[in-house]
Structure formats: C-alpha cells, structure tokens
Scaffold this motif. Structure first.
Motif, mmCIF file in Angstrom:
data_model
loop_
_atom_site.group_PDB
_atom_site.id
_atom_site.type_symbol
_atom_site.label_atom_id
_atom_site.label_comp_id
_atom_site.label_asym_id
_atom_site.label_seq_id
_atom_site.Cartn_x
_atom_site.Cartn_y
_atom_site.Cartn_z
ATOM 1 N N ASN A 242 -3.872 -8.442 -1.481
ATOM 2 C CA ASN A 242 -3.106 -8.220 0.240
ATOM 3 C C ASN A 242 -1.792 -8.259 0.588
ATOM 4 O O ASN A 242 -2.035 -6.877 1.515
ATOM 5 C CB ASN A 242 -4.388 -8.793 0.598
ATOM 6 N N LEU A 243 -1.030 -9.314 0.097
ATOM 7 C CA LEU A 243 0.036 -8.840 0.927
ATOM 8 C C LEU A 243 1.329 -8.447 0.265
ATOM 9 O O LEU A 243 1.891 -7.227 1.232
ATOM 10 C CB LEU A 243 1.188 -11.044 0.383
ATOM 11 N N ASN A 244 0.283 -7.966 -0.994
ATOM 12 C CA ASN A 244 1.663 -6.983 -2.211
ATOM 13 C C ASN A 244 1.577 -5.651 -1.052
ATOM 14 O O ASN A 244 1.708 -5.149 -0.926
ATOM 15 C CB ASN A 244 1.030 -7.024 -3.411
ATOM 16 N N ILE A 245 0.024 -5.737 -1.220
ATOM 17 C CA ILE A 245 -0.578 -4.070 -0.283
ATOM 18 C C ILE A 245 0.268 -4.045 1.125
ATOM 19 O O ILE A 245 1.124 -2.605 1.030
ATOM 20 C CB ILE A 245 -1.794 -3.973 -0.429
ATOM 21 N N ARG A 246 -0.057 -4.576 1.540
ATOM 22 C CA ARG A 246 0.656 -5.083 3.145
ATOM 23 C C ARG A 246 2.106 -4.771 2.778
ATOM 24 O O ARG A 246 2.411 -4.411 4.113
ATOM 25 C CB ARG A 246 0.122 -6.006 3.664
ATOM 26 N N PHE A 247 2.767 -5.468 1.880
ATOM 27 C CA PHE A 247 3.949 -5.623 1.572
ATOM 28 C C PHE A 247 4.913 -3.856 1.547
ATOM 29 O O PHE A 247 5.403 -3.709 2.374
ATOM 30 C CB PHE A 247 3.998 -6.733 0.992
ATOM 31 N N ALA A 248 4.188 -3.370 0.390
ATOM 32 C CA ALA A 248 4.017 -1.922 0.211
ATOM 33 C C ALA A 248 4.269 -0.722 1.035
ATOM 34 O O ALA A 248 4.909 -0.102 1.569
ATOM 35 C CB ALA A 248 3.381 -1.319 -0.834
ATOM 36 N N GLU A 249 2.670 -1.507 2.092
ATOM 37 C CA GLU A 249 3.003 -0.409 3.359
ATOM 38 C C GLU A 249 3.821 -0.103 4.602
ATOM 39 O O GLU A 249 3.588 0.340 5.352
ATOM 40 C CB GLU A 249 1.898 0.096 3.715
ATOM 41 N N GLY A 250 4.851 -1.556 4.918
ATOM 42 C CA GLY A 250 5.752 -1.865 5.522
ATOM 43 C C GLY A 250 5.900 -2.346 6.377
ATOM 44 O O GLY A 250 5.716 -2.211 7.948
ATOM 45 N N ASP A 251 4.121 -3.713 6.482
ATOM 46 C CA ASP A 251 3.289 -4.488 7.423
ATOM 47 C C ASP A 251 4.879 -5.446 7.825
ATOM 48 O O ASP A 251 5.291 -6.091 6.743
ATOM 49 C CB ASP A 251 2.466 -4.928 6.673
ATOM 50 N N ASP A 252 5.656 -5.673 9.043
ATOM 51 C CA ASP A 252 6.683 -6.189 9.378
ATOM 52 C C ASP A 252 5.842 -7.938 9.489
ATOM 53 O O ASP A 252 7.038 -9.168 8.657
ATOM 54 C CB ASP A 252 6.659 -5.996 10.689
ATOM 55 N N ARG B 24 11.083 -1.637 -0.395
ATOM 56 C CA ARG B 24 9.360 -1.768 -0.412
ATOM 57 C C ARG B 24 9.047 -0.908 -0.468
ATOM 58 O O ARG B 24 7.613 -0.938 -1.489
ATOM 59 C CB ARG B 24 8.924 -2.524 1.306
ATOM 60 N N HIS B 25 9.251 0.517 -1.069
ATOM 61 C CA HIS B 25 8.898 1.834 -1.152
ATOM 62 C C HIS B 25 8.769 1.921 -2.259
ATOM 63 O O HIS B 25 8.288 2.904 -2.988
ATOM 64 C CB HIS B 25 9.148 3.541 -0.280
ATOM 65 N N ARG B 26 10.125 1.225 -3.196
ATOM 66 C CA ARG B 26 10.025 1.468 -4.704
ATOM 67 C C ARG B 26 8.824 0.000 -5.563
ATOM 68 O O ARG B 26 8.822 -0.312 -7.186
ATOM 69 C CB ARG B 26 11.342 1.393 -5.081
ATOM 70 N N PHE B 27 8.443 -0.720 -4.907
ATOM 71 C CA PHE B 27 8.267 -2.032 -5.109
ATOM 72 C C PHE B 27 6.029 -1.853 -5.477
ATOM 73 O O PHE B 27 5.463 -0.601 -4.398
ATOM 74 C CB PHE B 27 7.426 -3.166 -3.974
ATOM 75 N N ASP B 28 5.549 -1.784 -6.349
ATOM 76 C CA ASP B 28 4.105 -1.035 -7.003
ATOM 77 C C ASP B 28 3.159 -2.874 -6.227
ATOM 78 O O ASP B 28 3.570 -3.531 -7.446
ATOM 79 C CB ASP B 28 4.073 -1.216 -8.107
ATOM 80 N N PRO B 29 2.164 -2.879 -5.644
ATOM 81 C CA PRO B 29 1.382 -4.090 -5.497
ATOM 82 C C PRO B 29 1.034 -4.288 -6.339
ATOM 83 O O PRO B 29 0.470 -5.188 -6.007
ATOM 84 C CB PRO B 29 0.501 -2.701 -4.065
ATOM 85 N N ALA B 30 0.326 -3.918 -7.211
ATOM 86 C CA ALA B 30 -0.144 -3.444 -7.821
ATOM 87 C C ALA B 30 0.684 -4.780 -9.528
ATOM 88 O O ALA B 30 -0.083 -5.401 -9.906
ATOM 89 C CB ALA B 30 -0.260 -2.503 -9.298
ATOM 90 N N ARG B 31 2.111 -4.813 -9.199
ATOM 91 C CA ARG B 31 2.722 -5.536 -9.877
ATOM 92 C C ARG B 31 3.156 -7.152 -9.087
ATOM 93 O O ARG B 31 2.827 -6.884 -7.808
ATOM 94 C CB ARG B 31 3.709 -5.125 -9.972
ATOM 95 N N SER B 32 4.070 -7.793 -9.924
ATOM 96 C CA SER B 32 4.603 -9.527 -9.587
ATOM 97 C C SER B 32 5.656 -8.710 -8.354
ATOM 98 O O SER B 32 6.795 -8.623 -8.828
ATOM 99 C CB SER B 32 4.474 -10.144 -10.124
#
Length: 174
Positions: A4-14, A56-64
């Motif tokens: 959940n944190l990975n997805i929110r981070f990748a989406e730009g959640d402050d 953050r736009h380069r981060f893949d939420p499926a990765r670590s």
C-alpha cells in the motif's frame, strides 16, 4: 501495508513520503554512514529523500522501496565522495626547517632526502597515510574521514608503513 505504501508513494501521495521517511530514514542514514563522514550524513540524507520524491515516477510499486532508495543513496554518496579533493602535501614543496643558528642543517637535509626516498618505496596507501599524518599534520581519525576508510585501516597502514620505512632506512644508517 508495504505494498500500500509503495503504491501510494508511486502515485505521489504526500503522506506516503512522510511514512517512507519514518519507515526507512534510519536505514538510509545507516547506509550513508558507511561512505561519508558523520557530519555529512544528515545533509546527504535530505538530498537522497528529495531525489527519491522527485524520481517517484520511476519507482515500480511491485519492487522493494528500501532497495530502490538505497540505490539512490549509493549514487549520491559516490557523487559526494567524487566532489572531495584530497589535500596532500607534496614532499618536494615541504620547507626544510632551519637549524638552531638559522641556517639549514646539511645533515638534516640528507636525512630528509633519505626519508623522502624511502617513502617512495612504500605502497601507495601506506605512503599516503604517513604523508597525511606527518606532512599534512592530520590525526588518524581525520585521515580515515578524508580517505573514507575505517580508522583501523589507517592505523594498520601507518604501522606497516613505519615498520617498512624502518627496514628500508636501517641498512642506510649502518
């Protein structure tokens, strides 16, 4: 929760950035301590997190997320080390001290020349540690920070180098 944190981070959640800092800030700080002096760690950590957020736009939420962040931390630590310049004192520009009467002592000059010659026979890391200590007037801790090596490594290089110098100079003195 991590996904959940990975997805929110990748989406730009402050709020995800703040959680990321809370969850992984100590890890990044600890990692950076391996590369840069203690007084630079906090500033470099801020640089890392700023870049993490910008990228953050380069981060893949499926990765670590921590592994991705440590990759960025590593690159910034290397950049920080590359910006440094080692200030060593070349042996040929070290002034010869005057004797008690104000004149340069001929015997002292000969001894200094022998020491300079002997230093050239040492392996680079040992010579560098000794030159920084004796000609650069640095403590072993300062040398360790400047070279980004553990204090024990500086102590070992200095001890081995001085032992070698003694071996090299002893036959010349006899």
């Amino acid at each position: 929760m991590t996904d959940n944190l990975n997805i929110r981070f990748a989406e730009g959640d402050d709020a995800a950035l703040a959680e990321c800092f809370t969850a992984h800030g100590a890890l990044v700080r600890s990692y950076l301590r391996r590369f840069v002096p203690q007084q630079e760690v906090e500033d470099l950590q801020q640089i890392v997190f700023a870049e993490v957020w910008r990228s953050r736009h380069r981060f893949d939420p499926a990765r670590s997320l921590p592994a991705w962040m440590l990759g960025i931390a590593h690159k910034r630590a290397v950049d920080q080390l590359r910006m440094r310049t080692l200030r060593t004192v070349p042996l040929d520009v070290v002034a010869d001290p005057a004797g008690d009467d104000g004149r340069i002592d001929g015997d002292g000059m000969a001894e200094r020349d022998q020491v300079r010659w002997a230093l050239t026979k040492l392996p680079g890391p040992q010579r560098q540690a000794i030159e920084l200590a004796y000609y650069g007037d640095l403590t072993q801790r300062e040398i360790a920070e400047r070279l980004s090596v553990p204090l024990g490594t500086v102590k070992a290089r200095t001890a081995r180098g001085l032992r070698r110098l003694s071996d090299i100079l002893t036959p010349a003195a006899a």
